[in-house]
Design an enzyme around this catalytic site. Structure first.
Site, short mmCIF file in Angstrom:
data_model
loop_
_atom_site.label_atom_id
_atom_site.label_comp_id
_atom_site.label_asym_id
_atom_site.label_seq_id
_atom_site.Cartn_x
_atom_site.Cartn_y
_atom_site.Cartn_z
N ARG A 54 24.36 -50.37 3.44
CA ARG A 54 24.50 -49.97 4.85
C ARG A 54 24.55 -51.19 5.76
O ARG A 54 25.30 -51.23 6.73
CB ARG A 54 23.36 -49.02 5.24
CG ARG A 54 23.58 -48.39 6.62
CD ARG A 54 22.58 -47.29 6.93
NE ARG A 54 21.24 -47.80 7.09
CZ ARG A 54 20.16 -47.03 7.29
NH1 ARG A 54 20.29 -45.71 7.33
NH2 ARG A 54 18.97 -47.56 7.44
N LYS A 153 24.16 -49.73 12.50
CA LYS A 153 22.76 -49.99 12.87
C LYS A 153 22.75 -51.34 13.57
O LYS A 153 22.43 -52.37 12.97
CB LYS A 153 21.88 -49.95 11.62
CG LYS A 153 20.41 -49.75 11.92
CD LYS A 153 19.65 -49.34 10.68
CE LYS A 153 18.14 -49.39 10.86
NZ LYS A 153 17.59 -48.51 11.87
N GLU A 186 20.61 -36.89 16.77
CA GLU A 186 19.48 -37.37 15.98
C GLU A 186 18.31 -37.59 16.91
O GLU A 186 18.42 -37.38 18.12
CB GLU A 186 19.85 -38.66 15.24
CG GLU A 186 20.22 -39.81 16.17
CD GLU A 186 20.65 -41.08 15.43
OE1 GLU A 186 20.31 -41.24 14.26
OE2 GLU A 186 21.33 -41.90 16.07
N1 PMP Z 1 18.44 -42.70 13.22
C1 PMP Z 1 18.16 -43.88 13.81
C2 PMP Z 1 18.70 -44.14 15.17
C3 PMP Z 1 17.37 -44.84 13.16
O1 PMP Z 1 17.11 -46.01 13.74
C4 PMP Z 1 16.86 -44.55 11.87
C5 PMP Z 1 16.06 -45.57 11.12
N2 PMP Z 1 14.78 -45.75 11.66
C6 PMP Z 1 17.15 -43.29 11.31
C7 PMP Z 1 17.97 -42.41 12.00
C8 PMP Z 1 16.64 -42.91 9.95
O2 PMP Z 1 17.31 -43.64 8.96
P1 PMP Z 1 16.61 -44.10 7.61
O3 PMP Z 1 16.18 -42.87 6.92
O4 PMP Z 1 17.65 -44.85 6.88
O5 PMP Z 1 15.44 -44.93 8.02
#
Ligand code: PMP
Length: 290
Positions: A54, A153, A186
């Site tokens: 990622r 990200k 989200e």
């Molecule tokens: N959405 C956002 C905006 C995030 O920053 C994160 C990570 N903290 C997630 C979702 C969750 O992703 P992951 O399960 O890969 O931590």
């Protein structure tokens, strides 16, 4: 007393006191860079490959060259975890555009900067998992995917930070963000799921979320349990009338939500499927075999 950490900076480990970046780094000047947050469970880096992939995808999407191969980066992460004797902790992996001129032009930055921090982790209190968490709907709309794809990200988290402040203003830890069409995207640092009539629904990533690594593991574990998982657009109405609502993320793992915008969800306690998935995820992440 906290032991000073060893930080991976560019090509080697340095003492925490020497781990400094330039004021001319575009990561600082413009939020120009990408990052990852990764868990360590029992000395094992959780879903290393998925996180490294990622990171490389995020970097590629912003035309940023990670200054190491995937293999070397994987080794550097392991080295940093070992150097700090992390058993259970959190890794922050950051790639910045690097040092350049004051203007926006990223091509003045010759080499990307790399930072790896392996430290303890700040977790939500256990009580919050048992009783469930409250959230609000943010008025801040999630970044339009045509402006800045939420799958990246990036080091620019202002969109999420503005929504997080809305939550903190009313004393709740998280906010649900909706996209420009009003569909659930989200939470500010977690992905969203609901349960209705024993079926699990998750907004598709295209609705404007990061492609969460915890989200993918939870979907897999749910299907292994014989549960149906459907990815479809969800509205605020769906969250108000669902039986269960939960969030997933690297730090939070799986956490039940019991109230949104002052409305009680289900019977006001984390639901059966939420608790099952939290249990399954907990054991999966801490499993002893490789
Ligand atoms: N959405 C956002 C905006 C995030 O920053 C994160 C990570 N903290 C997630 C979702 C969750 O992703 P992951 O399960 O890969 O931590």
């Amino acid at each position: 007393m906290n032991m000073a950490l060893k930080i991976w900076l560019n090509d080697r480990l340095v003492d925490e006191a020497d781990a400094k970046v330039s004021v001319f780094d575009h990561g600082l000047l413009y939020g120009d860079g990408v990052f990852e947050g990764i868990r360590v469970y029992d000395k094992r880096v959780f879903e290393m490959e998925a996180h490294v992939r990622r990171l490389f995808d995020s970097a590629r999407a912003i035309r940023l060259q990670v200054p190491m191969s995937k293999e070397d980066l994987t080794r550097a992460i392991e080295t940093t975890v070992e150097a700090n004797r992390i058993h259970d902790g959190y890794i922050r992996l950051v790639v910045t555009r690097g040092i350049g001129c004051l203007g926006l032009n990223p091509f003045t930055c010759k080499t990307a900067g790399l930072i790896i921090i392996a430290d303890k982790i700040q977790l939500y209190p256990e009580e919050l998992y048992e009783k469930g968490m409250k959230v609000i709907s943010a008025t801040t709309v999630r970044n339009h995917p045509l402006a800045l794809p939420p799958q990246i990200k990036s080091l620019n988290y202002l969109n999420n930070i503005l929504a997080k402040m809305e939550a903190l203003d009313v004393d709740v830890p998280e906010a649900i963000m909706y996209n420009h069409e009003g569909y659930v995207a989200e939470a500010t640092g977690d992905n969203v799921f609901i349960v209705r009539n024993s079926i699990i629904y998750a907004p598709p990533v295209e609705a404007g979320s990061l492609e969460g690594i915890t989200r993918a593991v939870v979907i897999r574990l749910a299907r292994q349990e014989g549960l149906e998982v459907v990815e479809k657009n969800l509205t605020r109405y769906d969250l108000y009338v669902c039986d269960e609502l939960f969030l997933t993320g690297t730090a939070a793992e799986v956490i039940g939500i019991v109230e949104i915008d002052g409305r009680v969800i289900g019977d006001g306690k984390p639901g059966t499927i939420t608790r099952l998935l939290r249990d399954r995820f907990y054991s999966y992440a801490r499993r002893k075999e490789k």
